[in-house]
Design a protein around this motif. Structure first.
Motif, PDB file in Angstrom:
ATOM      1  N   GLU A   1       0.842  -1.205   0.000  1.00 49.90           N
ATOM      2  CA  GLU A   1       0.000   0.000   0.000  1.00 49.90           C
ATOM      3  C   GLU A   1       0.873   1.251   0.000  1.00 49.90           C
ATOM      4  O   GLU A   1       0.609   2.208  -0.751  1.00 49.90           O
ATOM      5  N   ALA A   2       1.930   1.255   0.814  1.00 51.11           N
ATOM      6  CA  ALA A   2       2.849   2.385   0.811  1.00 51.11           C
ATOM      7  C   ALA A   2       3.621   2.474  -0.498  1.00 51.11           C
ATOM      8  O   ALA A   2       3.925   3.574  -0.985  1.00 51.11           O
ATOM      9  N   VAL A   3       3.931   1.319  -1.104  1.00 49.63           N
ATOM     10  CA  VAL A   3       4.611   1.322  -2.402  1.00 49.63           C
ATOM     11  C   VAL A   3       3.739   1.992  -3.457  1.00 49.63           C
ATOM     12  O   VAL A   3       4.208   2.856  -4.229  1.00 49.63           O
ATOM     13  N   ASP A   4       2.466   1.619  -3.506  1.00 51.35           N
ATOM     14  CA  ASP A   4       1.561   2.225  -4.499  1.00 51.35           C
ATOM     15  C   ASP A   4       1.422   3.730  -4.265  1.00 51.35           C
ATOM     16  O   ASP A   4       1.363   4.507  -5.232  1.00 51.35           O
ATOM     17  N   ARG A   5       1.379   4.146  -3.001  1.00 51.57           N
ATOM     18  CA  ARG A   5       1.257   5.574  -2.714  1.00 51.57           C
ATOM     19  C   ARG A   5       2.499   6.332  -3.171  1.00 51.57           C
ATOM     20  O   ARG A   5       2.391   7.391  -3.812  1.00 51.57           O
ATOM     21  N   CYS A   6       3.676   5.781  -2.903  1.00 55.19           N
ATOM     22  CA  CYS A   6       4.918   6.455  -3.311  1.00 55.19           C
ATOM     23  C   CYS A   6       5.072   6.474  -4.830  1.00 55.19           C
ATOM     24  O   CYS A   6       5.528   7.475  -5.409  1.00 55.19           O
ATOM     25  N   VAL A   7       4.689   5.380  -5.489  1.00 53.88           N
ATOM     26  CA  VAL A   7       4.786   5.337  -6.957  1.00 53.88           C
ATOM     27  C   VAL A   7       3.861   6.367  -7.577  1.00 53.88           C
ATOM     28  O   VAL A   7       4.218   7.076  -8.532  1.00 53.88           O
ATOM     29  N   ALA A   8       2.638   6.481  -7.042  1.00 51.66           N
ATOM     30  CA  ALA A   8       1.693   7.464  -7.585  1.00 51.66           C
ATOM     31  C   ALA A   8       2.209   8.891  -7.389  1.00 51.66           C
ATOM     32  O   ALA A   8       2.135   9.726  -8.305  1.00 51.66           O
TER      33      ALA A   8
ATOM     34  N   ARG B   1       5.392  -7.887  -9.027  1.00 50.57           N
ATOM     35  CA  ARG B   1       4.024  -8.227  -8.636  1.00 50.57           C
ATOM     36  C   ARG B   1       3.213  -8.798  -9.797  1.00 50.57           C
ATOM     37  O   ARG B   1       1.993  -8.948  -9.697  1.00 50.57           O
ATOM     38  N   ASP B   2       3.896  -9.137 -10.911  1.00 51.73           N
ATOM     39  CA  ASP B   2       3.266  -9.734 -12.099  1.00 51.73           C
ATOM     40  C   ASP B   2       2.194  -8.821 -12.695  1.00 51.73           C
ATOM     41  O   ASP B   2       1.216  -9.299 -13.283  1.00 51.73           O
ATOM     42  N   MET B   3       2.368  -7.509 -12.545  1.00 51.79           N
ATOM     43  CA  MET B   3       1.485  -6.529 -13.192  1.00 51.79           C
ATOM     44  C   MET B   3       2.161  -6.117 -14.502  1.00 51.79           C
ATOM     45  O   MET B   3       2.797  -5.069 -14.613  1.00 51.79           O
ATOM     46  N   VAL B   4       2.035  -7.002 -15.503  1.00 49.64           N
ATOM     47  CA  VAL B   4       2.819  -6.861 -16.725  1.00 49.64           C
ATOM     48  C   VAL B   4       2.411  -5.616 -17.500  1.00 49.64           C
ATOM     49  O   VAL B   4       3.268  -4.879 -18.007  1.00 49.64           O
ATOM     50  N   SER B   5       1.132  -5.368 -17.615  1.00 53.74           N
ATOM     51  CA  SER B   5       0.684  -4.213 -18.396  1.00 53.74           C
ATOM     52  C   SER B   5       1.178  -2.904 -17.792  1.00 53.74           C
ATOM     53  O   SER B   5       1.619  -1.995 -18.507  1.00 53.74           O
ATOM     54  N   GLN B   6       1.169  -2.780 -16.433  1.00 53.21           N
ATOM     55  CA  GLN B   6       1.668  -1.569 -15.794  1.00 53.21           C
ATOM     56  C   GLN B   6       3.179  -1.440 -15.960  1.00 53.21           C
ATOM     57  O   GLN B   6       3.702  -0.331 -16.132  1.00 53.21           O
ATOM     58  N   ALA B   7       3.909  -2.583 -15.900  1.00 51.05           N
ATOM     59  CA  ALA B   7       5.359  -2.526 -16.087  1.00 51.05           C
ATOM     60  C   ALA B   7       5.710  -2.070 -17.497  1.00 51.05           C
ATOM     61  O   ALA B   7       6.607  -1.229 -17.682  1.00 51.05           O
ATOM     62  N   VAL B   8       5.008  -2.605 -18.502  1.00 48.87           N
ATOM     63  CA  VAL B   8       5.275  -2.199 -19.882  1.00 48.87           C
ATOM     64  C   VAL B   8       4.902  -0.737 -20.094  1.00 48.87           C
ATOM     65  O   VAL B   8       5.620   0.019 -20.773  1.00 48.87           O
ATOM     66  N   ALA B   9       3.784  -0.299 -19.507  1.00 43.87           N
ATOM     67  CA  ALA B   9       3.380   1.102 -19.637  1.00 43.87           C
ATOM     68  C   ALA B   9       4.397   2.039 -18.984  1.00 43.87           C
ATOM     69  O   ALA B   9       4.711   3.108 -19.524  1.00 43.87           O
ATOM     70  N   SER B  10       4.952   1.642 -17.826  1.00 37.84           N
ATOM     71  CA  SER B  10       5.969   2.473 -17.174  1.00 37.84           C
ATOM     72  C   SER B  10       7.236   2.556 -18.022  1.00 37.84           C
ATOM     73  O   SER B  10       7.875   3.610 -18.111  1.00 37.84           O
TER      74      SER B  10
ATOM     75  N   TRP C   1      12.669   5.368 -12.497  1.00 43.04           N
ATOM     76  CA  TRP C   1      11.685   4.674 -13.316  1.00 43.04           C
ATOM     77  C   TRP C   1      12.035   3.207 -13.506  1.00 43.04           C
ATOM     78  O   TRP C   1      11.146   2.363 -13.708  1.00 43.04           O
ATOM     79  N   SER C   2      13.297   2.857 -13.433  1.00 45.22           N
ATOM     80  CA  SER C   2      13.647   1.428 -13.427  1.00 45.22           C
ATOM     81  C   SER C   2      13.121   0.754 -12.171  1.00 45.22           C
ATOM     82  O   SER C   2      12.667  -0.407 -12.215  1.00 45.22           O
ATOM     83  N   ALA C   3      13.174   1.472 -11.041  1.00 43.56           N
ATOM     84  CA  ALA C   3      12.611   0.922  -9.806  1.00 43.56           C
ATOM     85  C   ALA C   3      11.098   0.760  -9.915  1.00 43.56           C
ATOM     86  O   ALA C   3      10.523  -0.235  -9.440  1.00 43.56           O
ATOM     87  N   ILE C   4      10.418   1.721 -10.554  1.00 42.50           N
ATOM     88  CA  ILE C   4       8.964   1.612 -10.736  1.00 42.50           C
ATOM     89  C   ILE C   4       8.620   0.432 -11.630  1.00 42.50           C
ATOM     90  O   ILE C   4       7.687  -0.343 -11.368  1.00 42.50           O
ATOM     91  N   VAL C   5       9.372   0.255 -12.714  1.00 45.70           N
ATOM     92  CA  VAL C   5       9.142  -0.889 -13.608  1.00 45.70           C
ATOM     93  C   VAL C   5       9.347  -2.196 -12.856  1.00 45.70           C
ATOM     94  O   VAL C   5       8.573  -3.154 -12.994  1.00 45.70           O
TER      95      VAL C   5
END
Length: 796
Positions: free
Chosen positions: A137-144, A183-192, A173-177
């Motif tokens: 949850e904190a990871v998603d907040r920091c990424v956003a 977390r196997d969120m492939v579409s978000q990784a490719v979009a980043s 941005w490499s850390a965000i990818v």
């Protein structure tokens, strides 16, 4: 000389350049600390260096970092951005997540007040820290927030030139990818990754490596779910082209995951193309990437001298089934060890490369070649005189083989039908201090590969079972190692799944060994295995899988490592007792299974029917012998109690009638076991035939029907009809009027089973046809029996 005459403050433990630590309790330590502060005034720069040194030292404690930070504040020295980033990194390395959150709160407060500014390093450190402590949850907040700040900076550059937000960087941005890919969120990784490209950021191998790893996991998940895997393949091809356009040189990890995603020599067995006329271009694109990946791996092999590259090529050769490529790679490794003067960072022949070589040979079904390699490199034969004269060209020996090597060797020897050698390997593992795992035991009990054993196919005409002597020898090695572990830690206080011991005696291993004991009629051996399985479950704190109230202790292990007895183990135990017609043991195991909350399956009921069938056969044989002894007497005398001390027959169990000529006629009737078999048959087939003698079950849920149970029911009814016909007096002809009503019901039930098999669309095998032919012969219909056998021969 200007001297700072400030107030003397209490000293703290401070790291000196030579590694010494000042202790405030030592005499004179306060004088030294005060003299240091009186000579020069430290700044934030000096404290940042000290904080970084403490944070990087693995032997440091978090208290030292906190005291140093408080000392900095006590001297009225203001923290800057580097100070907060250093503190965050130190807390992350030392695992102090409470103080990590406290430093983050202070940094955010200073950022809102405009005192210090959070930069890209701050956001990257926060994202990496919360990733390590699994606070998503904190990871998603920091990424956003980091993404929003980067976009705000990009807009400010295109509008008025006033810099707002934070300037994006490759590290952030490499850390965000990587966060999305893990977390196997492939579409978000490719979009980043595409957002990075839009920011004109330089990308490297660390940017693409997590994406290809996530795509490999995505492809594997789609294949396991029997879904179309083209989505993962297409994304992998697109990312590979983007990496090429960015002039990024792929490393061994990227090439491995790419090859595992698109597949070298891909047969597209799990891929369906829906592009119409674009199929040829898609295939050409895949072939181009395949050849490029193979060439780059070979080029990397020639210049890297890295065992990981050899392992990658061996794994790919095994997956593609190219045994010549596997031999060529292994030959290159051996030649480089013998003749190359280049000093490798790691030994080329280690457990990683050798286990990859053996697994590749096993994938290509070259079991004898794998066993020969094991003899040559792990357990070498006696050195010949020619090799003694040439010490530089000897066969390299693997030193310190780990569990992966032994697991591969166990699989090779078992598939080559050399299970006796598996016992010696297990013994060698235990003597070397390596505990056999559940995978080790599974590999040692694998059946021989019939296709690979071309020279002896006649040995495996029925279902294979491990020989009893070999099974007992394997079990002695396994139980010896487990008893030693149980005695060392009787409380069973084990940790989580990673980094500590795991269950060895699991359900599938115990079930296979119990079946071996059942085939050999060795009840004592089967009971020993079942008792050891219960001890293993108690050692790891596992409860029955049917007990949902206390199943939390079993959830931490995957399904293949569960050692609480399940329905498969109980079915094997029922088979063990049914093979010796032990109704007492069957009743005890069945009661224990029901009390544990485990629902019996169709295979369980099949084993139960087999047990009842054998008991009924013995009792019918007993009654037939008694009838033969009493046939010449006018008044039959018999003991209503069976020889075992129980009364196995219902009220109408034995009835003798007098025929017209005065002879004694034996009337066929049901036993308690026959009634149980008919009850199971009604649940499996469906009670559409009126039968007043069959006992209906409490629940009307059908079990379903399969070919093994159908074959068993045909054999059962055929033997009942045969015994009924043989019970007729010798002097009388077996006419239809002499056949009891229950025998006619047996014929009706056989027809009902055949209709159920046809309606359910089951495919009868040779055993079913043989049982059906025997049934027609029992009824005197030889013509129908011959037709069934002809159909069986034509279909085979």
């Amino acid at each position: 000389m200007w001297r700072y005459s400030g107030m003397t403050r209490p000293s703290i433990r401070r790291s000196e350049p030579d590694g010494c630590v000042l202790d405030s309790r030592l005499p004179g330590s306060g004088i030294i600390a005060s003299s240091v502060h009186s000579i020069w005034r430290p700044t934030a720069y000096h404290y940042n260096i000290a904080l970084d040194a403490v944070g990087r030292d693995n032997k440091s404690a978090i208290d030292e970092l906190i005291l140093l930070h408080r000392d900095m504040r006590s001297h009225s020295i203001r923290e800057d951005t580097i100070t907060f980033n250093t503190l965050l990194n130190g807390c992350r390395r030392l695992g102090a997540w409470a103080y990590f959150r406290e430093v983050e709160a202070q940094m955010r407060k200073r950022d809102r007040w405009g005192i210090t500014r959070m930069d890209v390093t701050s956001w990257a450190t926060l994202i990496q820290g919360y990733r390590e402590c699994q606070d998503w949850e904190a990871v998603d907040r920091c990424v956003a927030e980091a993404t929003s700040s980067c976009r705000e900076w990009y807009k400010s550059q295109s509008e008025d030139g006033a810099e707002r937000g934070i300037k994006p960087s490759t590290e952030l941005w490499s850390a965000i990818v990587s966060i999305y890919a893990v977390r196997d969120m492939v579409s978000q990784a490719v979009a980043s990754r595409r957002i990075m490209q839009g920011f004109d950021l330089s990308m490297n191998a660390y940017t693409f490596a997590p994406i290809f790893a996530a795509l490999h996991r995505m492809r594997r998940s789609l294949v396991r779910q029997k879904k179309d895997a083209w989505q993962a393949i297409e994304l992998a091809l697109d990312e590979y082209e983007a990496m090429r356009k960015s002039n990024v040189t792929p490393n061994a990890t990227i090439l491995t995951n790419l090859a595992l995603t698109i597949g070298l020599n891909n047969t597209f067995a799990d891929t369906s193309f829906a592009q119409g006329g674009q199929d040829e271009r898609v295939l050409a694109r895949l072939r181009n990437v395949d050849s490029t990946v193979a060439r780059e791996l070979e080029a990397m092999l020639s210049r890297s001298h890295d065992p990981h590259t050899y392992a990658v090529l061996l794994n790919l050769g095994g997956r593609s089934g190219a045994v010549d490529d596997v031999r060529a790679v292994w030959s290159s490794l051996i030649n480089e060890m013998k003749f190359s003067w280049t000093v490798a960072k790691q030994p080329l022949l280690n457990s990683l490369t050798f286990s990859a070589y053996m697994n590749a040979l096993i994938s290509c079904k070259r079991y004898n070649e794998a066993t020969t390699a094991f003899y040559a490199h792990v357990t070498p034969m006696s050195t010949s005189s020619t090799q003694l004269g040439r010490p530089g060209i000897d066969t390299p020996i693997l030193i310190g083989a780990d569990q992966s090597v032994y697991n591969a060797s166990l699989q090779a020897f078992a598939r080559a039908d050399r299970h006796r050698m598996c016992v010696h390997i297990l013994r060698r593992m235990v003597n070397s201090g390596i505990q056999p795992s559940a995978l080790s035991v599974r590999n040692s009990m694998l059946p021989p590969d019939i296709d690979a054993q071309k020279d002896k196919p006649a040995r495996y005409t029925r279902r294979w079972s491990l020989p009893l002597m070999i099974a007992r020898n394997m079990w002695s090695v396994i139980i010896e190692s487990r008893q030693r572990e149980w005695a060392r830690n009787p409380s069973g206080s084990t940790g989580h799944l990673f980094g500590e011991q795991l269950p060895v005696i699991v359900n599938d291993v115990a079930a296979q060994l119990i079946r071996t004991a059942a085939y050999a009629r060795n009840v004592e051996f089967g009971e020993q295995i079942f008792d050891a399985l219960n001890k293993e479950a108690a050692f790891f704190g596992m409860t029955s899988q049917g007990n949902h109230d206390s199943a939390t202790s079993s959830n931490r292990f995957p399904e293949d490592l569960q050692c609480a007895p399940n329905v498969r183990t109980y079915t094997s135990m029922i088979t063990l007792y049914c093979n010796i017609a032990d109704l007492t043991g069957v009743n005890r195991i069945w009661t224990q299974m029901v009390n544990d909350g485990i629902e019996p399956t169709l295979h369980t009921y099949t084993s139960l029917v087999a047990a009842m069938h054998k008991v009924a056969l013995r009792k019918r044989w007993k009654r037939s012998r008694e009838h033969a002894e009493q046939s010449d007497r006018s008044t039959p005398a018999w003991d209503p109690v069976d020889g075992s001390g129980e009364s196995p027959i219902p009220d109408e169990s034995r009835v003798y009638e007098s025929s017209k000529d005065g002879s004694v006629q034996y009337v066929w009737s049901l036993t308690a076991q026959d009634a149980t078999i008919r009850s199971v048959e009604d649940r499996a087939v469906g009670s559409d035939v009126e039968d007043s003698t069959a006992q209906q079950s409490d629940d009307n849920v059908e079990l379903g029907l399969d070919i093994p149970l159908s074959t068993l029911l045909l054999r059962y009814h055929s033997l009942r009809i045969q015994d009924a016909a043989s019970s007729v007096h010798k002097d009388q002809e077996p006419q239809a009027s002499l056949i009891d009503k229950s025998v006619a019901q047996d014929i009706e039930r056989v027809m009902r089973v055949c209709r159920a098999v046809e309606l359910k669309g089951l495919m009868p095998d040779a055993r079913f046809h043989a049982a059906l032919a025997d049934f027609f012969e029992t009824c005197g219909d030889n013509k129908s029996a011959e037709l069934v056998r002809q159909h069986m021969e034509s279909s085979s």
